[in-house]
Write a protein that holds these residues in place. Structure first.
Motif, mmCIF file in Angstrom:
data_model
loop_
_atom_site.group_PDB
_atom_site.id
_atom_site.type_symbol
_atom_site.label_atom_id
_atom_site.label_comp_id
_atom_site.label_asym_id
_atom_site.label_seq_id
_atom_site.Cartn_x
_atom_site.Cartn_y
_atom_site.Cartn_z
ATOM 1 N N GLU A 119 9.343 -11.405 -0.205
ATOM 2 C CA GLU A 119 10.281 -10.292 -0.288
ATOM 3 C C GLU A 119 9.461 -9.243 -0.546
ATOM 4 O O GLU A 119 8.655 -9.319 -1.749
ATOM 5 N N LEU A 120 9.593 -8.136 -0.032
ATOM 6 C CA LEU A 120 8.921 -6.984 -0.255
ATOM 7 C C LEU A 120 9.499 -6.224 -1.357
ATOM 8 O O LEU A 120 10.945 -6.331 -1.620
ATOM 9 N N PRO A 121 8.649 -5.292 -2.109
ATOM 10 C CA PRO A 121 9.404 -4.891 -3.489
ATOM 11 C C PRO A 121 10.005 -3.357 -3.017
ATOM 12 O O PRO A 121 9.899 -2.903 -1.833
ATOM 13 N N LEU A 122 10.579 -2.767 -4.039
ATOM 14 C CA LEU A 122 11.210 -1.594 -3.705
ATOM 15 C C LEU A 122 10.171 -0.459 -3.021
ATOM 16 O O LEU A 122 10.327 0.258 -2.284
ATOM 17 N N ASN A 123 8.994 -0.667 -3.600
ATOM 18 C CA ASN A 123 7.978 0.576 -3.432
ATOM 19 C C ASN A 123 7.095 -0.302 -2.349
ATOM 20 O O ASN A 123 5.604 -0.435 -2.357
ATOM 21 N N TRP A 124 7.721 -0.846 -1.172
ATOM 22 C CA TRP A 124 6.990 -1.644 -0.461
ATOM 23 C C TRP A 124 5.812 -0.853 0.228
ATOM 24 O O TRP A 124 4.846 -1.387 0.636
ATOM 25 N N SER A 153 3.657 1.566 -0.669
ATOM 26 C CA SER A 153 2.599 1.825 -1.493
ATOM 27 C C SER A 153 1.997 0.009 -1.835
ATOM 28 O O SER A 153 0.794 -0.184 -1.588
ATOM 29 N N PHE A 154 2.663 -0.709 -1.742
ATOM 30 C CA PHE A 154 2.551 -2.156 -1.750
ATOM 31 C C PHE A 154 1.811 -2.608 -0.561
ATOM 32 O O PHE A 154 0.592 -3.392 -0.692
ATOM 33 N N LEU A 155 2.157 -2.265 0.652
ATOM 34 C CA LEU A 155 1.405 -2.717 1.802
ATOM 35 C C LEU A 155 0.182 -1.808 1.933
ATOM 36 O O LEU A 155 -0.728 -2.309 2.523
ATOM 37 N N ASP A 156 0.237 -0.653 1.647
ATOM 38 C CA ASP A 156 -0.822 0.116 1.755
ATOM 39 C C ASP A 156 -2.045 -0.318 0.636
ATOM 40 O O ASP A 156 -3.178 -0.189 1.204
ATOM 41 N N GLY A 157 -1.688 -0.665 -0.247
ATOM 42 C CA GLY A 157 -2.720 -1.429 -1.145
ATOM 43 C C GLY A 157 -3.267 -2.491 -0.643
ATOM 44 O O GLY A 157 -4.691 -2.700 -0.331
ATOM 45 N N TYR A 158 -2.598 -3.320 0.064
ATOM 46 C CA TYR A 158 -3.355 -4.295 1.113
ATOM 47 C C TYR A 158 -3.985 -3.985 2.032
ATOM 48 O O TYR A 158 -5.252 -4.538 2.212
ATOM 49 N N ARG A 159 -3.564 -2.958 2.670
ATOM 50 C CA ARG A 159 -4.372 -2.535 3.924
ATOM 51 C C ARG A 159 -5.705 -1.971 3.328
ATOM 52 O O ARG A 159 -6.605 -2.190 3.970
ATOM 53 N N LEU A 196 -5.501 -10.745 9.461
ATOM 54 C CA LEU A 196 -4.846 -10.241 8.110
ATOM 55 C C LEU A 196 -4.317 -8.963 8.316
ATOM 56 O O LEU A 196 -2.927 -8.460 7.886
ATOM 57 N N ARG A 197 -5.173 -8.030 8.696
ATOM 58 C CA ARG A 197 -4.666 -6.601 8.875
ATOM 59 C C ARG A 197 -3.529 -6.379 10.127
ATOM 60 O O ARG A 197 -2.572 -5.515 9.695
ATOM 61 N N THR A 198 -3.678 -7.193 11.103
ATOM 62 C CA THR A 198 -2.405 -7.224 11.959
ATOM 63 C C THR A 198 -1.315 -7.678 11.341
ATOM 64 O O THR A 198 -0.174 -7.153 11.558
ATOM 65 N N ASP A 199 -1.198 -8.498 10.439
ATOM 66 C CA ASP A 199 -0.050 -9.205 9.741
ATOM 67 C C ASP A 199 0.449 -8.251 8.746
ATOM 68 O O ASP A 199 1.682 -7.948 8.687
ATOM 69 N N ILE A 200 -0.392 -7.297 8.214
ATOM 70 C CA ILE A 200 0.185 -6.365 7.061
ATOM 71 C C ILE A 200 0.589 -5.012 8.189
ATOM 72 O O ILE A 200 1.873 -4.680 7.670
ATOM 73 N N LEU A 201 0.069 -4.947 9.111
ATOM 74 C CA LEU A 201 0.878 -3.723 9.794
ATOM 75 C C LEU A 201 2.106 -4.007 10.478
ATOM 76 O O LEU A 201 2.907 -3.458 10.770
ATOM 77 N N THR A 202 2.092 -5.397 10.960
ATOM 78 C CA THR A 202 3.185 -5.830 11.748
ATOM 79 C C THR A 202 4.508 -5.925 10.554
ATOM 80 O O THR A 202 5.514 -5.501 10.766
ATOM 81 N N THR A 203 4.128 -6.297 9.347
ATOM 82 C CA THR A 203 5.085 -6.210 8.312
ATOM 83 C C THR A 203 5.662 -4.816 8.069
ATOM 84 O O THR A 203 6.754 -4.377 8.132
ATOM 85 N N TRP A 204 4.650 -3.830 8.228
ATOM 86 C CA TRP A 204 5.026 -2.421 7.754
ATOM 87 C C TRP A 204 5.884 -1.915 8.991
ATOM 88 O O TRP A 204 6.828 -1.171 8.693
ATOM 89 N N ARG A 205 5.306 -2.171 10.276
ATOM 90 C CA ARG A 205 6.230 -1.375 11.389
ATOM 91 C C ARG A 205 7.412 -2.334 11.379
ATOM 92 O O ARG A 205 8.390 -1.497 11.602
ATOM 93 N N THR A 206 7.588 -3.452 11.065
ATOM 94 C CA THR A 206 9.070 -3.926 11.085
ATOM 95 C C THR A 206 10.039 -3.378 10.007
ATOM 96 O O THR A 206 11.085 -3.156 10.288
#
Length: 436
Positions: free
Chosen positions: A270-275, A277-283, A310-320
């Motif tokens: 589950e993504l946190p409220l600050n999702w 910045s969370f995903l940006d950190g992974y990217r 892995l980068r595609t998975d992160i961006l897919t989550t972000w775009r979703t």
């Protein structure tokens, strides 16, 4: 490769004294291979097995090549794959000296034997079993070596034929030869490998890797290059061996970090409220790993593919998570395009990638000599990157001034720097494009 011993008897030949020196051992191996009557290569065919004249030379070459590959696989088991690769390079160079054009031919044959062995490693016992009159019969691995060779070897008369095409019984006969030749080779090679030690300092020659890592690439730049001080032009096989170890370790560390990052992201349910910045950190972390991969060089394409997944998975989550905001999606796509453009500019050639890496393997005093060692095409990429990045404008000015100084010093000393005039023109560029 991880070589598997396929049900062969452990028969040792203790009648001969074998050298412990690496160079002497591979020279002795070469003499055995090139000889027409030396064990184990002379005994490539199983007793009682004969082939028609149109296929015998091809099959003899294939089985003898497999015997030769066994020696290097055994050497790798004892001393490691990097050491085995360097010894194989020296072996092929010695072969080239003994018989011109034979070195490349042997190297290609060993590559084929490696691919052939890898292709059958994954065949399970179940896949090797068939029923004959209600009884299970398991085909030996040598049978698959034989059929693989007959159908895949470029010089085989059966190459490219439909899999249902008959091999005229040569598959079973060749399988017997592979088994017999393996036993013959192991009887000799186990004793040889048990005796031989590895010391890269004893190797008198080597070949540069087709895709060198950063450490090896800088040795390649320095080797015999008048742009560098005389003592830095001296490169030994030991230097190359140490560089390859360092390059392999660099990619291994990146791979380990990627594995940990992948595991961490996969555990996110589950993504946190600050999702964002969370995903940006992974990217950002993934992008730094990829930059390190590009700086490390070497044969890193599989690692690059894993990073991209892995980068595609992160961006897919972000775009979703942004699917209801067309404006935010457009902004993300724009940012991604900018990142891709910057990455292509700054990490599209070895020199800039290595220069920008933390702990660069290029010493400060060798930055410009290293730059002038690149090809004109690579140098053009570097200049484009330095011009496009404001923080690197001073670097470009410094490189241009130092390059001209090195050229003047070389001329004064009567030394010739290959292609220097053309490279200086590229480095200077049109006046309006070069920062001052």
């Amino acid at each position: 490769m991880v070589w598997r011993l396929w049900k062969t008897e452990k028969r040792q030949d203790g009648t001969q004294s074998w050298p412990s020196d690496t160079n002497q051992s591979i020279k002795q191996l070469l003499g055995m291979y090139l000889s027409s009557d030396a064990a184990p290569f002379a005994g490539w065919a199983a007793p009682g097995i004969t082939f028609t004249p149109d296929v015998e030379p091809v099959l003899r070459n294939g089985v003898r090549g497999y015997q030769l590959a066994l020696w290097f696989w055994l050497f790798a088991e004892k001393h490691g794959t990097i050491a085995a690769r360097m010894v194989r390079e020296s072996f092929c160079l010695f072969a080239e000296e003994a018989q011109p054009s034979s070195g490349e031919r042997i190297d290609a044959l060993l590559d084929f034997e490696n691919r052939l062995a890898h292709s059958i490693e994954g065949i399970s016992s179940g896949e090797r079993t068939f029923r004959l009159e209600s009884l299970p019969v398991e085909l030996p691995m040598e049978f698959f070596l034989a059929t693989g060779f007959l159908r895949l070897a470029p010089e085989s008369p059966y190459a490219g034929e439909n899999e249902s095409a008959s091999l005229q019984g040569n598959d079973y006969k060749l399988a017997d030869c592979f088994r017999h030749a393996t036993e013959e080779a192991l009887a000799v090679f186990r004793a040889m490998i048990d005796k031989v030690e590895f010391d890269a300092k004893s190797l008198s020659n080597w070949k540069w890797s087709a895709h060198p890592g950063a450490a090896e690439r800088h040795l390649q730049r320095r080797h015999g290059n008048p742009l560098f001080p005389l003592h830095r032009q001296m490169v030994t096989a030991h230097d190359v061996y140490e560089a390859r170890l360092a390059d392999t370790q660099a990619l291994h560390e990146i791979s380990n970090e990627l594995g940990e990052l992948n595991h961490s992201f996969a555990q996110t349910t589950e993504l946190p409220l600050n999702w964002q910045s969370f995903l940006d950190g992974y990217r950002d972390y993934v992008d730094r790993l990829d930059e390190r991969r590009l700086a490390a060089g070497g044969q890193n394409a599989p690692l690059g593919d894993a990073i991209a997944r892995l980068r595609t998975d992160i961006l897919t989550t972000w775009r979703t998570s942004l699917h209801r905001s067309r404006h935010s999606l457009a902004a993300l796509d724009h940012e991604e395009a900018q990142r891709a453009e910057r990455r292509a500019l700054l990490y599209g050639c070895d020199w800039t990638a290595q220069l920008l890496s933390n702990g660069s393997l290029i010493p400060p005093e060798e930055v410009v000599p290293a730059l002038l060692s690149e090809s004109p095409a690579e140098l053009e990429k570097v200049v484009t990157a330095l011009q496009a990045e404001p923080r690197l404008h001073d670097t470009l000015v410094h490189c241009r001034a130092t390059a001209h100084r090195l050229d003047n010093e070389a001329r004064s000393g009567g030394r010739n720097i290959p292609d220097i005039a053309g490279k200086l023109r590229i480095l200077d560029g049109p006046p309006e494009q070069v920062p001052h």
